[in-house]
Design a protein around this motif. Structure first.
Motif, PDB file in Angstrom:
ATOM      1  N   SER A   1       0.706  -1.357   0.077  1.00  0.00           N
ATOM      2  CA  SER A   1      -0.042  -0.097   0.076  1.00  0.00           C
ATOM      3  C   SER A   1       0.861   1.239  -0.022  1.00  0.00           C
ATOM      4  O   SER A   1       1.979   1.192   0.585  1.00  0.00           O
ATOM      5  CB  SER A   1      -0.930   0.027   1.165  1.00  0.00           C
ATOM      6  OG  SER A   1      -0.147   0.120   2.324  1.00  0.00           O
TER       7      SER A   1
ATOM      8  N   LEU B   1       0.402   8.978  -7.545  1.00  0.00           N
ATOM      9  CA  LEU B   1       0.297   7.329  -7.565  1.00  0.00           C
ATOM     10  C   LEU B   1       1.444   7.064  -8.884  1.00  0.00           C
ATOM     11  O   LEU B   1       2.163   6.158  -8.547  1.00  0.00           O
ATOM     12  CB  LEU B   1      -0.926   6.762  -8.107  1.00  0.00           C
ATOM     13  CG  LEU B   1      -1.029   5.477  -8.345  1.00  0.00           C
ATOM     14  CD1 LEU B   1      -0.609   4.478  -7.152  1.00  0.00           C
ATOM     15  CD2 LEU B   1      -2.461   5.176  -8.951  1.00  0.00           C
TER      16      LEU B   1
ATOM     17  N   ARG C   1       0.992  -1.168 -10.180  1.00  0.00           N
ATOM     18  CA  ARG C   1      -0.247  -1.134  -9.468  1.00  0.00           C
ATOM     19  C   ARG C   1       0.161  -1.228  -7.971  1.00  0.00           C
ATOM     20  O   ARG C   1       1.023  -2.003  -7.648  1.00  0.00           O
ATOM     21  CB  ARG C   1      -1.449  -1.919  -9.861  1.00  0.00           C
ATOM     22  CG  ARG C   1      -1.228  -3.456  -9.419  1.00  0.00           C
ATOM     23  CD  ARG C   1      -2.485  -4.412  -9.960  1.00  0.00           C
ATOM     24  NE  ARG C   1      -3.782  -4.098  -9.613  1.00  0.00           N
ATOM     25  CZ  ARG C   1      -4.003  -4.519  -8.484  1.00  0.00           C
ATOM     26  NH1 ARG C   1      -3.292  -5.365  -7.629  1.00  0.00           N
ATOM     27  NH2 ARG C   1      -5.374  -4.295  -8.040  1.00  0.00           N
TER      28      ARG C   1
ATOM     29  N   PHE D   1      -4.464   2.109  -1.624  1.00  0.00           N
ATOM     30  CA  PHE D   1      -3.957   3.285  -1.761  1.00  0.00           C
ATOM     31  C   PHE D   1      -4.736   4.221  -0.853  1.00  0.00           C
ATOM     32  O   PHE D   1      -6.160   4.196  -0.791  1.00  0.00           O
ATOM     33  CB  PHE D   1      -4.470   3.970  -3.383  1.00  0.00           C
ATOM     34  CG  PHE D   1      -3.763   4.991  -3.700  1.00  0.00           C
ATOM     35  CD1 PHE D   1      -2.731   5.808  -3.018  1.00  0.00           C
ATOM     36  CD2 PHE D   1      -4.389   6.119  -4.624  1.00  0.00           C
ATOM     37  CE1 PHE D   1      -1.903   6.764  -3.528  1.00  0.00           C
ATOM     38  CE2 PHE D   1      -3.593   7.424  -5.177  1.00  0.00           C
ATOM     39  CZ  PHE D   1      -2.266   7.524  -4.592  1.00  0.00           C
TER      40      PHE D   1
ATOM     41  N   ILE E   1      -5.320   0.766  -8.967  1.00  0.00           N
ATOM     42  CA  ILE E   1      -5.318   0.164  -7.398  1.00  0.00           C
ATOM     43  C   ILE E   1      -6.161  -0.717  -7.373  1.00  0.00           C
ATOM     44  O   ILE E   1      -7.147  -0.942  -7.916  1.00  0.00           O
ATOM     45  CB  ILE E   1      -5.343   1.455  -6.598  1.00  0.00           C
ATOM     46  CG1 ILE E   1      -6.969   2.145  -6.770  1.00  0.00           C
ATOM     47  CG2 ILE E   1      -4.360   2.520  -6.725  1.00  0.00           C
ATOM     48  CD1 ILE E   1      -7.330   3.035  -6.006  1.00  0.00           C
TER      49      ILE E   1
ATOM     50  N   TRP F   1      -9.100   1.131  -1.911  1.00  0.00           N
ATOM     51  CA  TRP F   1      -8.370   2.340  -1.402  1.00  0.00           C
ATOM     52  C   TRP F   1      -8.838   2.490   0.331  1.00  0.00           C
ATOM     53  O   TRP F   1      -9.828   1.597   0.570  1.00  0.00           O
ATOM     54  CB  TRP F   1      -9.153   3.612  -1.912  1.00  0.00           C
ATOM     55  CG  TRP F   1     -10.579   3.564  -2.028  1.00  0.00           C
ATOM     56  CD1 TRP F   1     -11.542   3.000  -3.092  1.00  0.00           C
ATOM     57  CD2 TRP F   1     -11.584   4.204  -1.036  1.00  0.00           C
ATOM     58  NE1 TRP F   1     -12.727   3.427  -2.789  1.00  0.00           N
ATOM     59  CE2 TRP F   1     -12.680   3.817  -1.629  1.00  0.00           C
ATOM     60  CE3 TRP F   1     -11.680   4.874  -0.141  1.00  0.00           C
ATOM     61  CZ2 TRP F   1     -14.079   4.602  -1.167  1.00  0.00           C
ATOM     62  CZ3 TRP F   1     -12.342   5.528   0.661  1.00  0.00           C
ATOM     63  CH2 TRP F   1     -13.687   5.284   0.082  1.00  0.00           C
TER      64      TRP F   1
END
Length: 307
Positions: A79, A100, A111, A115, A155, A158
């Motif tokens: 993460s 990112l 990836r 996030f 991602i 989140w």
């Protein structure tokens, strides 16, 4: 290493290696030692690594990228984060994408699994007084931007930082779409220390309970409260600093800090802020010794004035 259910995201290791230590937020180390620490953590069974651009101006991400050479071992997840603050709604998605992109370049990945919003979510009425992202902006722009990044495969999911005003954090966790994960204070003092920038009580256990009820993965952070629950600070801390006051209050229980956090109901994984292999091994020993029994937890709670 024990595996635990992380909300709806499957199982992860009971310990997560955070990037604060390897990014030299918590005292100096070398890149070589930080890389060795990451590699030893994985070899010992840690499967989750939590970094951020602000940890050493990208150093923690560089360390992770070099440790794995851009090829994560099977089962390992990563993460990273981005602070949004209070800005125009139109600026949110471009900011998240730019951050990112830069993180992925340092991580040598295409990836990340999670996030996080790396700042507090604050009440709209107090947005001029408390640093962070107003709840309205989160609803109108941040959450939709995160959802878009998930839909585009950039991602996996989140999450949010759960150290903000508790009433606002709890309201956010109860909304849909909900975050997949939340990072919450998990220590025997229930203390965010100097990170508390609001008047109401922190209530981390209430936040954890809501998250657990909604199937949101809980990452326990600040298990040693920025050093207040360790043998000694690795930085200068004034006598009247909130972290110093916590240090004095916690004297009898410092050796149990990580075991206590691992024993807290609803916490899936505890994030370590270690900066070298020696510190990592000490924390691994706490996990090996297992969770504390309820009676001992109750005695600690009473001793620190919470029960």
């Amino acid at each position: 290493m024990q595996q635990r259910t992380f909300g709806k995201l499957g199982d992860i290791s009971a310990l997560t290696l955070g990037g604060g230590g390897t990014g030299q937020v918590w005292g100096p180390t070398t890149r070589a030692e930080a890389i060795a620490t990451v590699q030893e953590a994985w070899a010992a069974g840690i499967t989750f690594f939590d970094v951020a651009p602000s940890y050493g101006r990208g150093e923690a991400e560089v360390v992770l990228g070099e440790a794995f050479g851009g090829r994560l071992p099977a089962g390992v997840r990563v993460s990273t984060k981005c602070a949004v603050g209070n800005r125009a709604a139109s600026e949110v998605l471009p900011l998240l994408e730019r951050s990112l992109d830069e993180s992925l370049a340092r991580l040598q990945l295409d990836r990340v699994d999670l996030f996080f919003l790396h700042n507090q979510i604050v009440p709209d009425a107090r947005a001029d007084q408390i640093p962070g992202t107003p709840h309205r902006l989160f609803v109108e722009a941040v959450r939709p931007a995160f959802e878009q990044l998930v839909a585009r495969g950039r991602i996996g999911a989140w999450g949010i930082t759960g150290i903000g005003v508790p009433t606002t954090i709890i309201a956010t966790l109860n909304e849909d779409p909900a975050p997949a994960a939340v990072q919450v204070v998990a220590n025997l003092l229930d203390s965010p220390g100097a990170m508390q920038r609001y008047d109401e009580p922190p209530r981390p256990r209430a936040i954890i309970a809501v998250a657990h009820r909604r199937g949101i993965g809980v990452m326990g952070i600040r298990a040693v409260q920025a050093g207040a629950l360790t043998d000694a600070f690795d930085r200068e801390v004034p006598g009247d600093h909130p972290d110093r006051l916590d240090y004095q209050r916690s004297a009898p229980f410092r050796a149990l800090a990580h075991r206590y956090a691992l024993s807290m109901a609803g916490v899936a994984t505890v994030v370590l802020g270690v900066k070298n292999r020696t510190e990592l091994r000490e924390c691994m020993m706490a996990e090996t010794r297992g969770v504390l029994d309820p009676e001992r937890m109750t005695r600690i709670d009473a001793a620190v004035g919470r029960a």
